[in-house]
Design a protein around this motif. Structure first.
Motif, mmCIF file in Angstrom:
data_model
loop_
_atom_site.group_PDB
_atom_site.id
_atom_site.type_symbol
_atom_site.label_atom_id
_atom_site.label_comp_id
_atom_site.label_asym_id
_atom_site.label_seq_id
_atom_site.Cartn_x
_atom_site.Cartn_y
_atom_site.Cartn_z
ATOM 1 N N GLU A 174 -79.037 -24.496 -46.415
ATOM 2 C CA GLU A 174 -80.351 -25.073 -47.852
ATOM 3 C C GLU A 174 -79.048 -25.771 -48.660
ATOM 4 O OE1 GLU A 174 -81.191 -20.476 -48.242
ATOM 5 O OE2 GLU A 174 -79.677 -20.900 -49.500
ATOM 6 N N TYR A 175 -77.457 -25.702 -49.203
ATOM 7 C CA TYR A 175 -76.923 -26.359 -50.204
ATOM 8 C C TYR A 175 -77.087 -28.025 -49.416
ATOM 9 C CZ TYR A 175 -73.324 -28.820 -53.170
ATOM 10 O OH TYR A 175 -72.794 -29.290 -53.938
ATOM 11 N N ALA A 176 -77.262 -28.303 -48.057
ATOM 12 C CA ALA A 176 -77.438 -30.065 -47.624
ATOM 13 C C ALA A 176 -78.326 -30.321 -48.017
ATOM 14 C CB ALA A 176 -77.300 -29.323 -46.514
ATOM 15 N N LEU A 180 -81.548 -22.851 -58.269
ATOM 16 C CA LEU A 180 -80.953 -21.907 -58.603
ATOM 17 C C LEU A 180 -79.633 -22.426 -58.740
ATOM 18 C CD1 LEU A 180 -78.493 -19.480 -58.258
ATOM 19 C CD2 LEU A 180 -78.671 -20.058 -55.955
ATOM 20 N N PHE A 181 -79.375 -23.672 -58.506
ATOM 21 C CA PHE A 181 -77.694 -24.891 -58.893
ATOM 22 C C PHE A 181 -78.473 -24.934 -59.594
ATOM 23 C CE2 PHE A 181 -75.521 -28.745 -58.359
ATOM 24 C CZ PHE A 181 -74.076 -28.176 -57.383
ATOM 25 N N ILE A 182 -78.744 -25.320 -60.881
ATOM 26 C CA ILE A 182 -79.365 -26.259 -61.785
ATOM 27 C C ILE A 182 -79.087 -24.852 -62.809
ATOM 28 C CG2 ILE A 182 -80.853 -26.840 -63.729
ATOM 29 C CD1 ILE A 182 -81.963 -28.745 -61.263
ATOM 30 N N THR A 189 -65.380 -33.572 -48.233
ATOM 31 C CA THR A 189 -64.854 -33.799 -48.862
ATOM 32 C C THR A 189 -66.193 -33.441 -50.594
ATOM 33 O OG1 THR A 189 -65.470 -35.627 -48.834
ATOM 34 C CG2 THR A 189 -62.752 -36.203 -48.228
ATOM 35 N N GLY A 190 -64.666 -33.523 -51.992
ATOM 36 C CA GLY A 190 -66.410 -33.374 -52.660
ATOM 37 C C GLY A 190 -66.920 -34.365 -53.642
ATOM 38 N N THR A 191 -68.511 -34.576 -54.238
ATOM 39 C CA THR A 191 -68.959 -34.745 -55.112
ATOM 40 C C THR A 191 -68.648 -36.553 -55.734
ATOM 41 O OG1 THR A 191 -69.961 -33.938 -55.909
ATOM 42 C CG2 THR A 191 -71.202 -34.260 -53.487
ATOM 43 N N GLY A 192 -67.004 -35.616 -56.786
ATOM 44 C CA GLY A 192 -66.812 -36.404 -57.402
ATOM 45 C C GLY A 192 -65.763 -37.675 -56.862
ATOM 46 N N PHE A 207 -80.566 -30.344 -50.426
ATOM 47 C CA PHE A 207 -80.464 -31.269 -51.172
ATOM 48 C C PHE A 207 -78.831 -31.625 -52.170
ATOM 49 C CE2 PHE A 207 -80.553 -27.371 -52.778
ATOM 50 C CZ PHE A 207 -78.448 -27.442 -54.269
ATOM 51 N N ARG A 208 -77.658 -31.450 -51.330
ATOM 52 C CA ARG A 208 -76.479 -31.887 -51.715
ATOM 53 C C ARG A 208 -76.924 -33.362 -52.101
ATOM 54 N NH1 ARG A 208 -70.892 -32.966 -49.150
ATOM 55 N NH2 ARG A 208 -69.460 -32.556 -50.803
ATOM 56 N N GLY A 209 -77.664 -34.732 -51.332
ATOM 57 C CA GLY A 209 -77.139 -35.584 -51.280
ATOM 58 C C GLY A 209 -77.988 -36.089 -52.528
ATOM 59 N N SER A 210 -79.140 -35.612 -52.963
ATOM 60 C CA SER A 210 -79.558 -35.472 -54.570
ATOM 61 C C SER A 210 -79.027 -36.027 -55.694
ATOM 62 C CB SER A 210 -80.465 -34.833 -54.932
ATOM 63 O OG SER A 210 -81.060 -35.104 -53.643
ATOM 64 N N LEU A 211 -77.667 -35.618 -55.412
ATOM 65 C CA LEU A 211 -75.997 -34.926 -56.335
ATOM 66 C C LEU A 211 -75.854 -36.608 -56.897
ATOM 67 C CD1 LEU A 211 -75.300 -31.607 -55.740
ATOM 68 C CD2 LEU A 211 -77.061 -32.138 -57.584
ATOM 69 N N GLY A 212 -75.287 -37.359 -55.838
ATOM 70 C CA GLY A 212 -75.005 -38.639 -56.081
ATOM 71 C C GLY A 212 -73.272 -37.663 -56.253
ATOM 72 N N LYS A 213 -72.493 -39.163 -57.298
ATOM 73 C CA LYS A 213 -71.219 -39.094 -57.772
ATOM 74 C C LYS A 213 -71.165 -37.872 -58.671
ATOM 75 C CE LYS A 213 -70.205 -44.340 -57.349
ATOM 76 N NZ LYS A 213 -69.923 -45.054 -57.304
ATOM 77 N N SER A 214 -72.208 -37.287 -58.646
ATOM 78 C CA SER A 214 -72.081 -35.859 -59.895
ATOM 79 C C SER A 214 -71.052 -35.064 -59.775
ATOM 80 C CB SER A 214 -73.483 -35.550 -60.237
ATOM 81 O OG SER A 214 -73.801 -35.436 -59.109
ATOM 82 N N SER A 215 -70.352 -34.121 -60.575
ATOM 83 C CA SER A 215 -69.712 -33.185 -59.809
ATOM 84 C C SER A 215 -69.370 -32.155 -60.935
ATOM 85 C CB SER A 215 -68.457 -33.133 -59.437
ATOM 86 O OG SER A 215 -67.222 -32.873 -59.006
ATOM 87 N N GLY A 216 -69.188 -31.344 -61.304
ATOM 88 C CA GLY A 216 -68.785 -30.587 -62.333
ATOM 89 C C GLY A 216 -67.083 -31.363 -63.093
ATOM 90 N N ILE A 268 -69.233 -22.800 -49.138
ATOM 91 C CA ILE A 268 -70.648 -23.204 -48.835
ATOM 92 C C ILE A 268 -70.525 -24.930 -48.437
ATOM 93 C CG2 ILE A 268 -72.820 -24.075 -50.730
ATOM 94 C CD1 ILE A 268 -72.599 -22.219 -52.885
ATOM 95 N N ILE A 269 -69.301 -25.317 -48.132
ATOM 96 C CA ILE A 269 -69.450 -26.720 -48.208
ATOM 97 C C ILE A 269 -68.264 -26.762 -47.203
ATOM 98 C CG2 ILE A 269 -70.459 -27.983 -49.877
ATOM 99 C CD1 ILE A 269 -67.232 -29.567 -50.825
ATOM 100 N N GLY A 270 -67.477 -25.786 -46.999
ATOM 101 C CA GLY A 270 -66.520 -25.741 -45.992
ATOM 102 C C GLY A 270 -65.217 -26.995 -46.915
HETATM 103 N N1 LIG Z 1 -68.820 -31.089 -56.110
HETATM 104 C C1 LIG Z 1 -70.189 -30.573 -55.841
HETATM 105 C C2 LIG Z 1 -71.820 -31.143 -55.981
HETATM 106 C C3 LIG Z 1 -71.315 -29.685 -57.510
HETATM 107 O O1 LIG Z 1 -70.918 -28.912 -57.407
HETATM 108 C C4 LIG Z 1 -71.447 -30.893 -58.031
HETATM 109 C C5 LIG Z 1 -72.899 -31.499 -58.887
HETATM 110 C C6 LIG Z 1 -73.771 -31.637 -59.846
HETATM 111 C C7 LIG Z 1 -73.364 -31.202 -61.003
HETATM 112 C C8 LIG Z 1 -72.336 -29.957 -60.851
HETATM 113 C C9 LIG Z 1 -71.665 -29.727 -59.088
HETATM 114 N N2 LIG Z 1 -70.916 -28.356 -59.493
HETATM 115 C C10 LIG Z 1 -69.627 -28.564 -59.171
HETATM 116 O O2 LIG Z 1 -69.217 -29.508 -59.228
HETATM 117 C C11 LIG Z 1 -69.899 -31.596 -54.228
HETATM 118 O O3 LIG Z 1 -69.640 -31.825 -53.760
HETATM 119 O O4 LIG Z 1 -71.288 -30.633 -53.291
#
Ligand SMILES: N[C@@H](CC(=O)c1ccccc1NC=O)C(=O)O
Ligand code: HEM
Length: 278
Positions: free
Chosen positions: A108-110, A46-48, A248-251, A112-121, A243-245
């Protein structure tokens, strides 16, 4: 009596479609092999797909926006309005799409959130390009794309070129409106600064729409685009919050607080300022 449980195929329906067909024309092998979850959690799909569909629509918005800007630069407002109308519908589509992602619970998000590393929108090149084309110029954003020189060059080019609003202002100048000279030629990479003289131009247009119909319609179309853009940002913020309250963001940003501050931004300040004057 004809069965209501099966539809007979007509004789004329093509059965030999080797070569050009639905799947090959749309390159679905490529498209549908691009969903590669990093975890084995059910909800990562769903996330992808939520992100990928948004990116596809962003691609079309950018395509339409560039066309609209070229039409305005060529003094052809009619076709530009058509592009802007289409953009608005796409914006509504990606905004409504947030309700699908909102079915993702924090638990649910928690998983697999760890798999996303530093990636962010925050690292979405198309989103940043769209912001630049609409006029939210911010040089500092370009540094985030140092890992991809081709993308960085495209963003740099948009940063240094007139935005949609700049093109419209230049059109108004060519059409004989009293546009301040400093808005017609400027450092396009600088953030746009509100100019009260331009508000006066819009006041003249808004006081007598019939006498200025094409530009009046364009003004209102721009307000629609900003309004819908802000609604997307707001729905992102509220979906993230549920979803994450206040994590801090992954970015690397503060998260919801950082997204909240984007809601204070405006692309077309004088088109809002004029409303106070009417
Ligand atoms: N920034 C999000 C992670 C996240 O949403 C994300 C991760 C990888 C690719 C796109 C993303 N979408 C928007 O930020 C977080 O902090 O959980
Ligand atoms: C569970 C879902 C999501 C969460 C928790 C989330 C969270 C965040 C957070 C915290 C940020 C701030 C940057 C950071 O520190 O990471 C951010 C930025 C961003 N996200 Fe999301 N996001 C989600 C889904 C999406 C989706 C589906 C998109 C669509 C493409 C998206 C696009 C963006 C964009 C474009 C930014 C940059 C916004 C800006 O610069 O103002 N996000 N997101």
């Amino acid at each position: 009596m004809e069965s209501r449980s099966i539809r007979q195929l007509e004789d004329g329906i093509e059965r030999d479609v080797a070569g050009l067909n639905y799947g090959s024309y749309l390159d679905l092998d490529t498209l549908l092999s691009a969903q590669r979850p990093l975890s084995d959690h059910h909800d990562e799909m769903l996330f992808i797909i939520q992100h990928q569909t948004t990116e596809l629509w962003l691609k079309l918005i950018i395509h339409e926006l560039r066309a609209a800007m070229s039409f305005i630069a060529a003094d052809d407002l009619g076709p530009a309005l058509k592009c802007l109308a289409r953009i608005k519908h796409i914006q509504t589509q990606i905004t409504n799409q947030w309700s699908v992602l909102a079915t993702l619970t924090p638990a649910e998000y928690a998983q697999f959130r760890g798999s996303l590393g530093k990636s962010s929108g925050f690292q979405s090149a198309q989103y940043r390009l769209l912001e630049f084309l609409l006029g939210n110029k911010n040089k500092a954003m370009v540094a985030v794309f140092a890992h991809d020189l081709e993308t960085q060059a495209e963003l740099e080019a948009a940063l240094n070129a007139p935005s949609l609003y700049d093109e419209f202002i230049r059109y108004l100048d060519r059409a004989g409106y009293a546009v301040p000279a400093e808005l017609v030629e400027r450092d396009w990479s600088a953030p746009y600064a509100e100019n009260p003289e331009l508000t006066k131009v819009f006041l003249q247009i808004y006081r007598d729409p019939d006498a200025h119909w094409a530009v009046y319609e364009t003004c209102e179309e721009l307000v629609d685009v900003e309004d819908t853009f802000q609604t997307w940002r707001f729905r992102h913020l509220k979906t993230v919050e549920r979803i994450i309250g206040h994590k801090t963001g992954t970015g690397g940003s503060s998260g919801v607080g950082f997204l909240q501050r984007a809601l204070d931004l405006t692309f077309f300040p004088e088109l809002y300022a004029v409303r106070t004057e009417i």
